[in-house]
Write an enzyme that holds these catalytic residues in place. Structure first.
Site, PDB file in Angstrom:
ATOM      1  N   CYS A 182      -6.498  -1.704   4.688  1.00  0.00           N
ATOM      2  CA  CYS A 182      -6.147  -0.401   4.346  1.00  0.00           C
ATOM      3  C   CYS A 182      -7.014   0.221   3.337  1.00  0.00           C
ATOM      4  O   CYS A 182      -7.951   0.865   3.417  1.00  0.00           O
ATOM      5  CB  CYS A 182      -4.587  -0.089   4.288  1.00  0.00           C
ATOM      6  SG  CYS A 182      -4.299   1.565   4.319  1.00  0.00           S
ATOM      7  N   SER A 197       1.517   3.981   1.894  1.00  0.00           N
ATOM      8  CA  SER A 197       2.402   4.359   3.190  1.00  0.00           C
ATOM      9  C   SER A 197       3.669   3.511   3.089  1.00  0.00           C
ATOM     10  O   SER A 197       4.662   3.812   3.505  1.00  0.00           O
ATOM     11  CB  SER A 197       1.717   4.307   4.503  1.00  0.00           C
ATOM     12  OG  SER A 197       0.789   5.116   4.522  1.00  0.00           O
ATOM     13  N   CYS A 256       0.881  -1.067  -0.173  1.00  0.00           N
ATOM     14  CA  CYS A 256      -0.124   0.110   0.031  1.00  0.00           C
ATOM     15  C   CYS A 256       0.701   1.103  -0.028  1.00  0.00           C
ATOM     16  O   CYS A 256       2.274   1.170   0.329  1.00  0.00           O
ATOM     17  CB  CYS A 256      -0.961  -0.132   1.076  1.00  0.00           C
ATOM     18  SG  CYS A 256      -2.263   1.153   1.390  1.00  0.00           S
ATOM     19  N   HIS A 289       5.684   5.144   0.660  1.00  0.00           N
ATOM     20  CA  HIS A 289       6.344   6.470   1.120  1.00  0.00           C
ATOM     21  C   HIS A 289       7.392   6.331   2.013  1.00  0.00           C
ATOM     22  O   HIS A 289       8.274   6.992   1.946  1.00  0.00           O
ATOM     23  CB  HIS A 289       5.229   7.079   1.808  1.00  0.00           C
ATOM     24  CG  HIS A 289       3.951   7.669   0.956  1.00  0.00           C
ATOM     25  ND1 HIS A 289       2.954   8.224   1.534  1.00  0.00           N
ATOM     26  CD2 HIS A 289       4.089   7.760  -0.354  1.00  0.00           C
ATOM     27  CE1 HIS A 289       2.062   8.697   0.558  1.00  0.00           C
ATOM     28  NE2 HIS A 289       2.839   8.457  -0.533  1.00  0.00           N
ATOM     29  N   HIS A 317       1.133  -3.129   6.133  1.00  0.00           N
ATOM     30  CA  HIS A 317      -0.287  -2.722   6.759  1.00  0.00           C
ATOM     31  C   HIS A 317      -1.132  -3.000   6.445  1.00  0.00           C
ATOM     32  O   HIS A 317      -2.290  -2.693   6.885  1.00  0.00           O
ATOM     33  CB  HIS A 317      -0.044  -1.225   7.482  1.00  0.00           C
ATOM     34  CG  HIS A 317      -0.295  -0.220   6.080  1.00  0.00           C
ATOM     35  ND1 HIS A 317       0.898  -0.088   5.335  1.00  0.00           N
ATOM     36  CD2 HIS A 317      -1.278   0.316   5.566  1.00  0.00           C
ATOM     37  CE1 HIS A 317       0.222   0.535   4.301  1.00  0.00           C
ATOM     38  NE2 HIS A 317      -1.100   0.836   4.497  1.00  0.00           N
TER      39      HIS A 317
HETATM   40  N1  COD Z   1      -5.549  15.179 -11.281  1.00  0.00           N
HETATM   41  C1  COD Z   1      -6.197  13.918 -11.498  1.00  0.00           C
HETATM   42  N2  COD Z   1      -5.847  12.939 -11.366  1.00  0.00           N
HETATM   43  C2  COD Z   1      -4.531  12.742 -10.570  1.00  0.00           C
HETATM   44  C3  COD Z   1      -3.565  14.181 -10.686  1.00  0.00           C
HETATM   45  C4  COD Z   1      -4.337  15.065 -10.846  1.00  0.00           C
HETATM   46  N3  COD Z   1      -3.712  16.371 -11.069  1.00  0.00           N
HETATM   47  N4  COD Z   1      -2.544  13.720 -10.047  1.00  0.00           N
HETATM   48  C5  COD Z   1      -2.548  12.167 -10.262  1.00  0.00           C
HETATM   49  N5  COD Z   1      -3.717  11.666 -10.535  1.00  0.00           N
HETATM   50  C6  COD Z   1      -4.212  10.363 -10.394  1.00  0.00           C
HETATM   51  C7  COD Z   1      -3.019   9.441 -10.887  1.00  0.00           C
HETATM   52  O1  COD Z   1      -3.071   9.379 -12.207  1.00  0.00           O
HETATM   53  C8  COD Z   1      -3.450   8.135 -10.296  1.00  0.00           C
HETATM   54  O2  COD Z   1      -4.219   7.113 -11.062  1.00  0.00           O
HETATM   55  C9  COD Z   1      -4.421   8.491  -8.988  1.00  0.00           C
HETATM   56  O3  COD Z   1      -4.519  10.021  -9.253  1.00  0.00           O
HETATM   57  C10 COD Z   1      -3.518   8.382  -7.617  1.00  0.00           C
HETATM   58  O4  COD Z   1      -3.821   7.040  -7.606  1.00  0.00           O
HETATM   59  P1  COD Z   1      -2.490   6.132  -6.798  1.00  0.00           P
HETATM   60  O5  COD Z   1      -2.462   4.848  -7.346  1.00  0.00           O
HETATM   61  O6  COD Z   1      -1.033   7.079  -6.927  1.00  0.00           O
HETATM   62  O7  COD Z   1      -2.988   6.237  -5.315  1.00  0.00           O
HETATM   63  P2  COD Z   1      -3.977   5.447  -4.292  1.00  0.00           P
HETATM   64  O8  COD Z   1      -5.332   5.223  -4.773  1.00  0.00           O
HETATM   65  O9  COD Z   1      -3.237   4.107  -4.035  1.00  0.00           O
HETATM   66  O10 COD Z   1      -3.817   6.126  -3.073  1.00  0.00           O
HETATM   67  C11 COD Z   1      -3.885   7.347  -3.181  1.00  0.00           C
HETATM   68  C12 COD Z   1      -3.942   8.205  -1.746  1.00  0.00           C
HETATM   69  C13 COD Z   1      -3.866   9.499  -2.237  1.00  0.00           C
HETATM   70  C14 COD Z   1      -5.444   7.996  -1.360  1.00  0.00           C
HETATM   71  C15 COD Z   1      -2.994   7.817  -0.826  1.00  0.00           C
HETATM   72  O11 COD Z   1      -2.281   9.341  -0.230  1.00  0.00           O
HETATM   73  C16 COD Z   1      -3.377   7.317   0.322  1.00  0.00           C
HETATM   74  O12 COD Z   1      -3.447   6.091   0.417  1.00  0.00           O
HETATM   75  N6  COD Z   1      -4.078   7.936   1.431  1.00  0.00           N
HETATM   76  C17 COD Z   1      -4.594   7.535   2.407  1.00  0.00           C
HETATM   77  C18 COD Z   1      -4.228   8.061   3.752  1.00  0.00           C
HETATM   78  C19 COD Z   1      -4.058   7.018   4.558  1.00  0.00           C
HETATM   79  O13 COD Z   1      -4.825   6.495   5.547  1.00  0.00           O
HETATM   80  N7  COD Z   1      -2.884   6.584   4.768  1.00  0.00           N
HETATM   81  C20 COD Z   1      -2.384   5.548   5.820  1.00  0.00           C
HETATM   82  C21 COD Z   1      -2.356   4.393   5.139  1.00  0.00           C
HETATM   83  S1  COD Z   1      -1.829   4.109   3.360  1.00  0.00           S
HETATM   84 ZN    ZN Z   2      -2.332   2.016   3.155  1.00  0.00          ZN
END
Ligand code: COD
Ligand code: ZN
Ligand code: ZN
Length: 376
Positions: free
Chosen positions: A176, A49, A47, A52, A69
Site C-alpha cells: 500500500c 485506512s 496504514c 480511518h 491491507h
Molecule cells: N500543510 C502541509 N502539511 C500538512 C498539512 C497542511 N495543511 N496538514 C497536514 N500536513 C502534514 C502532516 O504534518 C503530516 O506530516 C502529513 O501532512 C500527512 O502525513 P500522514 O502521516 O498523516 O499521512 P500518510 O503519508 O500516511 O498518508 C496520507 C494520505 C493523505 C496519502 C492518506 O490519505 C492516504 O493513505 N491516501 C491514499 C489513498 C488510498 O489509496 N487509500 C487506500 C489505502 S490507505
Molecule cells: Zn493503505
C-alpha cells in the site's frame, strides 16, 4: 501442507467497533474455496485506512472485522481453479485486485479494477463472505485482504506472487503506502528528468512520492509540511529542500513560483486537505504544470478552482495505489526493491509483535512513526 483443507485456529487482532482497542483473539480460518488462497501472514504495516476505520471515519464498515491491507506472507493452501500460485510461494495480498477482464483492467492507463473493495469493505471473497469466525461469530474481512491475522483467505485476483528471496518485513510496504506514493510520481505524473517537483505532506506516502521523484531524476524536490520535524527524513529520502508554510506570511504558491522560475513542473497533494489541493494546483507552471491528488479528502468536500488555470495548460489528475495494476506490477516493484532501484529503509521506523498492535496505531496517530511493521 498438513493443514490444507482443514480449519486453522490462529491468533488475530479483532476490531469490534470504532474507537475501541483491538483485542488479540483465537479465530478460526476456513479453508480457501474455489479461486481463493489461504496465506500465512508474516509481516504487515499499519496504514491510514486501517486507522480511518478505527477512528470511525470510514463509513459502511461492519464489525467485528479484521483490518490490515499492507501485508506479505506465504501461501498455505489454494482452492480449486487457482493457477500460478502454489503452497510455499511468497505473496502480497492486494487491496486493489486485478481481474484482467473489466474495463479498468483492459485499459492500459487505469488500475482500479471493478472487483475492488474500496467502495465495499464488508465482504472478502468472490462470494462476498469472509472465512473468519471468532467465538462462534462471523468476522468480516477488510479490503479483501485482512492482514492483522496469522492466516487470511483472499481471492486469487487479490494476490500477487513475489520473488522467493523477498524480505517480507520490508516488501509488505509495497502492498500500500510505498506503492501509492512512488507510483503517483513514476506512473501517474511520469516525472521527467531535470524537472521541479513539490510534495505537500511528508508522511509515509509523501516520503514515497519524494523517493519516486528522485528515482525519476527530478532535479528539484521540495518537501512541504507544517511539521518541520518531518524535514530531516524527507531530505534523507531525496528532497532537495523543505519548507514550512507557517514560516511565510504570503501564499506558498508565491514562494514556490520564485524558487522554480514561475512554477513547478509537478505538485503532489499527499494530505487530503482541500485548501492544500488548491495551493498545489496554483503552485504549478501556468502552461505546463501537473498536479496529482493522492490524499483522500472528506467525502463531501468540494474544491474551488478557476477554469482559466487549466485553459492555459495545467493538468490535474488523481492517483490511487500509484496507478499500478496490482497483480502485474507488485512483483516488479518487489524486484526493483531487491535490485536496489529504491530504498524503503527510511519509512520503517518501528517493528512490533502483533500483540502490540494498539501501540502501533497510537504511534501512527501521534505522528511519531512513519511505518510500524507488525511481525506475526
Ligand atoms: N500543510 C502541509 N502539511 C500538512 C498539512 C497542511 N495543511 N496538514 C497536514 N500536513 C502534514 C502532516 O504534518 C503530516 O506530516 C502529513 O501532512 C500527512 O502525513 P500522514 O502521516 O498523516 O499521512 P500518510 O503519508 O500516511 O498518508 C496520507 C494520505 C493523505 C496519502 C492518506 O490519505 C492516504 O493513505 N491516501 C491514499 C489513498 C488510498 O489509496 N487509500 C487506500 C489505502 S490507505
Ligand atoms: Zn493503505
Ligand atoms: Zn478488473
Amino acid at each position: 501442507m498438513a493443514t490444507a483443507g482443514k480449519i486453522i485456529k490462529c491468533k488475530a487482532a479483532v476490531c469490534w467497533g470504532a474507537n475501541k482497542p483491538l483485542t488479540i483473539e483465537e479465530i478460526e480460518v476456513a479453508p480457501p474455496k474455489d479461486h481463493e488462497v489461504r496465506i500465512k501472514i508474516v509481516a504487515t504495516g499499519i496504514c491510514r485506512s486501517d486507522e480511518h476505520v478505527l477512528s470511525g471515519a470510514f463509513a459502511g464498515v461492519k464489525f467485528p472485522i479484521i483490518l490490515g491491507h499492507e501485508g506479505a506472507g506465504i501461501v498455505e493452501s489454494v482452492g480449486s481453479s487457482v493457477t500460478g500460485i502454489k503452497p510455499g510461494d511468497k505473496v502480497i495480498p492486494l487491496f486493489v485486485p486485478q481481474c484482467g477482464e473489466c474495463r479498468s483492467c483492459l485499459n492500459p492507463e487505469s488500475n482500479l479494477c471493478y472487483k475492488g473493495f474500496l467502495g465495499k469493505c464488508d465482504g472478502t471473497t468472490n462470494e462476498n463472505s469472509s472465512r473468519f469466525t471468532c467465538k462462534g461469530m462471523a468476522v468480516h474481512s477488510f479490503f479483501g485482504t485482512s492482514t492483522f491475522t496469522e492466516y487470511t483467505v483472499v481471492d486469487d485476483i487479490s494476490v500477487a506472487k513475489i520473488h522467493e528471496d523477498a524480505p517480507l518485513d520490508k516488501v509488505c510496504l509495497i502492498a500500500c503506502g510505498f506503492s501509492t506514493g512512488y507510483g503517483s510520481a513514476i506512473n501517474t505524473a511520469k516525472v521527467k528528468p531535470g524537472s521541479s517537483c513539490a510534495v505537500f505532506g511528508l508522511g509515509g506516502v509523501g516520503l514515497s512520492v519524494v523517493i519516486g521523484c528522485k528515482v525519476a531524476g527530478a532535479s528539484k524536490i521540495i518537501g512541504i509540511d507544517i511539521d518541520s520535524n518531518k524535514f530531516a527524513r524527507a531530505l534523507e529520502c531525496g528532497a532537495t529542500e523543505c519548507i514550512n508554510p507557517k514560516d511565510y506570511d504570503r501564499p506558498i504558491n508565491e514562494v514556490l513560483a520564485e524558487k522554480t522560475h514561475d512554477g513547478l513542473d509537478y505538485s503532489f497533494e499527499v494530505i487530503g486537505n482541500i485548501g492544500v489541493m488548491e495551493s498545489a494546483v496554483s503552485s504549478t507552471h501556468f502552461a505546463c504544470g501537473t498536479t496529482i491528488i493522492v490524499g483522500v479528502a472528506p467525502s463531501n468536500a468540494k474544491m474551488t478552482l478557476n477554469p482559466m488555470m487549466f485553459l492555459t495548460g495545467r493538468t490535474l489528475k488523481g492517483s490511487s495505489f500509484g496507478g499500478w495494476k496490482s497483480k502485474d506490477h507488485v512483483p516488479k516493484l518487489v524486484n526493483d526493491y531487491m535490485n536496489k532501484k529504491f530504498s524503503m529503509d527510511k519509512l520503517i521506523t518501528h517493528k512490533l509483535p502483533l500483540e502490540k498492535i494498539n501501540e502501533g496505531f497510537k504511534l501512527l496517530c501521534s505522528g511519531q512513526s512513519v511505518r510500524t511493521v507488525l511481525m506475526l
